[in-house]
Scaffold this active site. Structure first.
Site, mmCIF file in Angstrom:
data_model
loop_
_atom_site.group_PDB
_atom_site.id
_atom_site.type_symbol
_atom_site.label_atom_id
_atom_site.label_comp_id
_atom_site.label_asym_id
_atom_site.label_seq_id
_atom_site.Cartn_x
_atom_site.Cartn_y
_atom_site.Cartn_z
ATOM 1 C CE1 TYR A 112 2.572 5.635 -3.394
ATOM 2 C CE2 TYR A 112 1.422 3.693 -4.188
ATOM 3 C CZ TYR A 112 2.583 4.291 -3.746
ATOM 4 O OH TYR A 112 3.733 3.559 -3.664
ATOM 5 N N GLY A 113 -3.307 8.782 -3.379
ATOM 6 C CA GLY A 113 -4.655 9.138 -3.838
ATOM 7 C C GLY A 113 -4.798 10.509 -4.468
ATOM 8 C CB CYS A 122 -3.105 0.813 -2.350
ATOM 9 S SG CYS A 122 -3.139 2.544 -2.837
ATOM 10 C CG ASN A 123 -9.620 0.946 -3.126
ATOM 11 O OD1 ASN A 123 -10.504 0.433 -3.780
ATOM 12 N ND2 ASN A 123 -9.408 0.616 -1.856
ATOM 13 C CD GLU A 160 -2.040 7.971 7.019
ATOM 14 O OE1 GLU A 160 -0.973 8.553 7.191
ATOM 15 O OE2 GLU A 160 -2.133 6.842 6.502
ATOM 16 C CG ASP A 168 -1.830 1.194 1.306
ATOM 17 O OD1 ASP A 168 -2.197 1.717 0.239
ATOM 18 O OD2 ASP A 168 -2.176 1.626 2.415
ATOM 19 C CB SER A 169 0.197 4.786 -0.683
ATOM 20 O OG SER A 169 -0.954 4.890 0.129
ATOM 21 C CB CYS A 190 -9.974 4.422 0.460
ATOM 22 S SG CYS A 190 -8.460 4.953 1.307
ATOM 23 C CB THR A 191 -6.998 -0.259 2.227
ATOM 24 O OG1 THR A 191 -5.940 0.610 1.833
ATOM 25 C CG2 THR A 191 -7.284 -1.239 1.111
ATOM 26 C CG HIS A 192 -6.428 5.078 5.085
ATOM 27 N ND1 HIS A 192 -5.603 4.860 4.020
ATOM 28 C CD2 HIS A 192 -5.635 5.596 6.064
ATOM 29 C CE1 HIS A 192 -4.376 5.233 4.331
ATOM 30 N NE2 HIS A 192 -4.363 5.680 5.566
#
Lengths: 272, 272
Positions: A47-48, A78-79, A157, A15-16, A189-191
C-alpha cells in the site's frame, strides 16, 4: 463454519501484507484468551507506494471482510492504511477501530525529552504527514523529523535483514536524522520491528525506538478495561486464523518469521 | 470521446505498472503512424511477487479494458503477466496477443553461440520457468541459467539507478551467472532496460544483453506484413494515451524517465 472457537468473537487485524503480523504477535501474546482473525491483502500489496484514495478504498474492503467474520474490534495494523484512514475516513462502522499511528505518537511524546521525534515510514505515510498531524494536535511543541524509507519493505520481504547491503540502506536513511536533535524514533511501518536491532545499532543507544505494537496493545487493554471492547475471560485454545488475498509459495516462511514464537491455526486464501 | 484520433484503432499495451513503457517507447518510435493505448495497473503492482492465478486474473481484466478501447492488437508488456499467460491462458480474444517472452527467447536463440542463455527476471517469471519452456520447445539443446532479481524493480522505481548500492545488488545477482558459460543474457522484466548499461558493465562485454522491446517490435512488424494486424498508413499526429489504475504524485516523473524521448498525449486515472 464459525470463524472462531467457543463462539468467542475475534479481534480483527489487517494489513496490506505480512507486516501487520508483528502487531498480531504482540496482541496474541498480551491477550492469550482472545481469538484473532488476520487479513493480509497480499494480492494488492504494497500500500505504501499508492495514493490515499486507493489505500482508503482497499482499507474499507478489508474492514467489511472482518465485519463479516464478526470481529468485535478492528486493528488497522498498517501505517499506510492508518494514515489514509486518519486523512479520509468519516464512516462509523459501529465498533472500535484502532489505528497504529495514534498509539505510537502518544508513546513517542511520553518518551522524548528533547521534544524532537523522528519518524521512519513508507512514502504514503510520510507524504500524508499523519504523524505530524497527530503529534501536532497532542503536543504542538514537538518537532518532527521524517524520512521515507521505501526500500526497507522489499528487503525485509526478501529476508535480507542481517545483510551488508541492508546495512548500507539503513545508514543512508538514518544518517540525516543523526544531524537533528531527536532522542526518539518511531518505527512508522509494521515491517520495521524486524530490523529494529539493526536500526538501533546505526541510530545509537541514546535514541529510543518506538514500536507501535506494544502501544496498540495498551490501547486495546484500556478499551477492554472501560468495556468499549468485551474481553474474553477464558479460552482453552487460542485460535489465530490468517486470511490472505494471494497465496504465494513463500508465504508460510515469511509468516512464520514474523509471528515467531506465536503460531497460527490455519491460513486460508480469500477474495475481497 | 473516441480514444484515438483519425478513427484509427490503437495498439494496446499493458503492464503491472510503468516498466512496460520501455516497450511502448520502442513501439512508438518504430511505428510512428500508429496510435497507442497504454494501461499500467499501478493500483495492484507489482505482479512479480504474486501467484500465477492472481496475475492471470489481473491480466484478463487489463485485456478487457483494452478491448473496450478498441485495440487492434494487444502487447503484454510485462514478463510476469506474459509468463502467467503462457502458463494458464487458453482464451481466444479474437485478436492477436503478443507476449514479451517468445520474442525475447527467439532473439536469444539467434544470438547465443555457446548454447547457454542467462535469464534475469522477477520471482514470478523465474518460478514459472516460462523462458525455459519456450526455449525448450524452440531449441531444446540450449541450457538456461536463471536468476530471480526481486530487488531490481524497487530500486528502479525509486530512481536509484546510477547508485553504489544498486551496483552492489547488480553484482550479487549477476556474479553466479559469470561462472556459467552464457554469452547471452535476457533482460526478463520490462523494467530492466533502464539499468542495461550497469548490468552490461558487470556482465562484461562478451555477454550480449537481450531486451524484449526490439524483438516485440519485430514480431509486430511481421504481423502487419502478413496482415494479421492492419497497419495505419498515415497519421498527422501520433496519439499516445496512458491509463493508470492509481495515480500517485511521482507518476509523471517516472513515466517521463521511461518514455524519453517519446512524449505521451495524456494520462487518465481509471478503475478496472
Amino acid at each position: 463454519m464459525n470463524s472462531s472457537n467457543n463462539n468467542v468473537k475475534p479481534i480483527g487485524v489487517f494489513d496490506s501484507g505480512l507486516g501487520g503480523l508483528s502487531v498480531l504477535k504482540e496482541l496474541a501474546q498480551r491477550f492469550p484468551n482472545e481469538n484473532f482473525i488476520y487479513l493480509g491483502d497480499t494480492a494488492r500489496l504494497p500500500y505504501g507506494s499508492k495514493s490515499v484514495d486507493t489505500i482508503q478504498k482497499y482499507a474499507e474492503q478489508n474492514i467489511e471482510f472482518l465485519l463479516k467474520k464478526e470481529a468485535k474490534v478492528i486493528v488497522v495494523a498498517c501505517n499506510s492504511a492508518s494514515s489514509a484512514f486518519l486523512t479520509k475516513n468519516k464512516k462509523d462502522y459501529g465498533l472500535p477501530i484502532i489505528n497504529v499511528i495514534e498509539p505510537a505518537s502518544q508513546s513517542a511524546i511520553n518518551t522524548s525529552q528533547t521534544n524532537n521525534i523522528g519518524v521512519l515510514g513508507t512514502r504514503a505515510t510520510i507524504q500524508q504527514k499523519a504523524y505530524n498531524r497527530v503529534i501536532g494536535l497532542l503536543a504542538p511543541q514537538y518537532k518532527i523529523h521524517s524520512v521515507a524509507c521505501p526500500l526497507f519493505v522489499p528487503f525485509i520481504e526478501e529476508g535480507l535483514i542481517d545483510d551488508p547491503i541492508m546495512n548500507l540502506i539503513i545508514h543512508r536513511y538514518i544518517y540525516p536524522l543523526l544531524k537533528t536533535n531527536i532522542d526518539t524514533l518511531i518505527l512508522g511501518c509494521t515491517h520495521y520491528p524486524l530490523i529494529k536491532d539493526y536500526i538501533q545499532k546505526v541510530a545509537g543507544k541514546y535514541i529510543q525506538l518506538i514500536d507501535s505494537a506494544p502501544a496498540v496493545a495498551d490501547i486495546l487493554q484500556h478499551k477492554m478495561a472501560v468495556k468499549a471492547v468485551t474481553p474474553n475471560i477464558k479460552n482453552n485454545k487460542q485460535n489465530i486464523e490468517l486470511f490472505i488475498t494471494d497465496i504465494n509459495s513463500r508465504f508460510e516462511e515469511v509468516a512464520t518469521r514474523f509471528l515467531k514464537p506465536v503460531t497460527y491455526s490455519n491460513i486460508t486464501a480469500t477474495q475481497l
